[in-house]
Design a protein around this motif. Structure first.
Motif, short mmCIF file in Angstrom:
data_model
loop_
_atom_site.label_atom_id
_atom_site.label_comp_id
_atom_site.label_asym_id
_atom_site.label_seq_id
_atom_site.Cartn_x
_atom_site.Cartn_y
_atom_site.Cartn_z
N UNK A 21 114.43 6.49 46.62
CA UNK A 21 114.71 7.15 45.38
C UNK A 21 113.75 7.88 44.65
N UNK A 22 114.38 8.46 43.31
CA UNK A 22 113.58 9.08 42.59
C UNK A 22 112.93 7.91 41.49
N UNK A 23 111.74 8.02 41.34
CA UNK A 23 111.16 7.19 40.26
C UNK A 23 111.22 7.63 38.95
N UNK A 24 111.65 6.89 37.92
CA UNK A 24 111.59 7.37 36.63
C UNK A 24 110.66 6.69 35.55
N UNK A 25 109.89 7.37 34.76
CA UNK A 25 108.78 7.08 34.01
C UNK A 25 109.74 6.86 32.55
N UNK A 26 110.16 5.53 32.23
CA UNK A 26 111.18 5.00 31.10
C UNK A 26 110.43 5.61 29.80
N UNK A 27 108.92 5.65 29.81
CA UNK A 27 108.42 5.97 28.47
C UNK A 27 108.72 7.52 28.26
N UNK A 28 108.94 8.41 29.30
CA UNK A 28 109.11 9.77 29.01
C UNK A 28 110.63 10.19 28.55
N UNK A 29 111.40 9.20 28.56
CA UNK A 29 112.90 9.34 27.95
C UNK A 29 113.07 8.42 26.84
N UNK A 30 112.01 7.98 25.98
CA UNK A 30 112.19 7.18 25.18
C UNK A 30 111.82 5.62 24.97
N UNK A 31 111.90 5.01 26.18
CA UNK A 31 111.84 3.75 26.18
C UNK A 31 110.36 3.23 26.34
N UNK A 32 109.51 3.07 25.38
CA UNK A 32 108.17 2.93 25.12
C UNK A 32 107.80 1.65 24.86
N UNK A 33 108.70 0.82 24.73
CA UNK A 33 108.23 -0.72 24.70
C UNK A 33 108.92 -1.47 26.15
N UNK B 278 98.09 -1.40 34.20
CA UNK B 278 96.84 -0.93 34.87
C UNK B 278 97.11 -0.64 36.37
N UNK B 279 98.00 -1.31 37.22
CA UNK B 279 98.28 -1.26 38.49
C UNK B 279 99.58 -0.87 38.64
N UNK B 280 100.03 0.32 39.10
CA UNK B 280 101.25 0.98 39.13
C UNK B 280 101.65 1.25 40.82
N UNK B 281 103.02 1.10 40.92
CA UNK B 281 103.34 1.50 42.24
C UNK B 281 102.55 1.30 43.50
N UNK B 282 102.04 0.34 43.54
CA UNK B 282 100.88 -0.03 44.55
C UNK B 282 101.78 -0.11 45.90
N UNK B 283 101.02 0.72 46.77
CA UNK B 283 101.58 1.07 48.02
C UNK B 283 101.45 -0.39 48.96
N UNK B 284 102.70 -0.97 49.50
CA UNK B 284 102.56 -1.99 50.36
C UNK B 284 102.13 -1.82 51.79
N UNK B 285 100.98 -2.45 52.03
CA UNK B 285 100.42 -2.52 53.37
C UNK B 285 100.23 -3.79 54.06
N UNK B 286 100.99 -4.19 55.19
CA UNK B 286 100.79 -5.46 55.65
C UNK B 286 99.22 -5.84 55.88
N UNK B 287 99.10 -6.98 55.82
CA UNK B 287 97.63 -7.55 56.33
C UNK B 287 97.65 -7.62 57.79
#
Length: 148
Positions: free
Chosen positions: A53-65, A137-146
């Motif tokens: 899917x496409x990831x959307x940044x809500x802040x860029x479309x006015x959802x700042x809170x 501070x941590x966004x979209x972290x890539x999951x890598x199994x241990x």
């Protein structure tokens, strides 16, 4: 399905660049495009890869809170509450948890007034407690199994 190092590297690449071609992924992990395609198909069939899917940044479309909302729901109303929450576009993620809250949600709003209206609607379902998100501070972290 067995997760080997190559599958892990393919998953990491797809999580960074979901629109990459099999040839691009193959060059990065040292496989041919058909071999990557076969591995990806097997991971899709096994339910490891659940979608694209496409990831959307809500802040860029006015959802700042943004807010983290804890909600205590009566166990007899839990099913209907989940259906109501799922229909609310402000709810980005929802987790059923142990502890003092039944649910914890990540929510987004266009203003503090919008957030207040949302919290008022939640009072029909249960007891909400919210915390405004100051930063992420941590966004979209890539999951890598241990390795086990």
């Amino acid at each position: 399905m067995h997760m080997d190092e190559l599958n892990g590297r393919i998953l990491a690449h797809l999580q960074k660049q979901g629109r990459a071609s099999y040839a691009q992924i193959g060059r990065s992990v040292g496989l041919s495009a058909p071999a990557v395609k076969e591995r990806v198909q097997k991971m899709e069939d096994a339910g490891i890869i659940t979608g694209y899917r496409a990831m959307v940044d809500p802040e860029k479309i006015g959802y700042t809170t943004r807010s983290i909302v804890h909600l205590q729901v009566d166990r007899n109303l839990f099913g209907p509450a989940i259906k109501k929450l799922d229909a609310m576009p402000e709810v980005l993620e929802c987790y059923r948890t142990t502890g003092t809250s039944s649910l914890i949600m990540l929510t987004t709003f266009s203003s503090m007034a919008h957030m207040e209206q949302f919290l008022n609607r939640l009072m029909e379902i249960g007891e909400p407690v919210s915390s405004v998100v100051l930063s992420h501070p941590i966004k979209g972290k890539i999951f890598q199994p241990l390795d086990t």
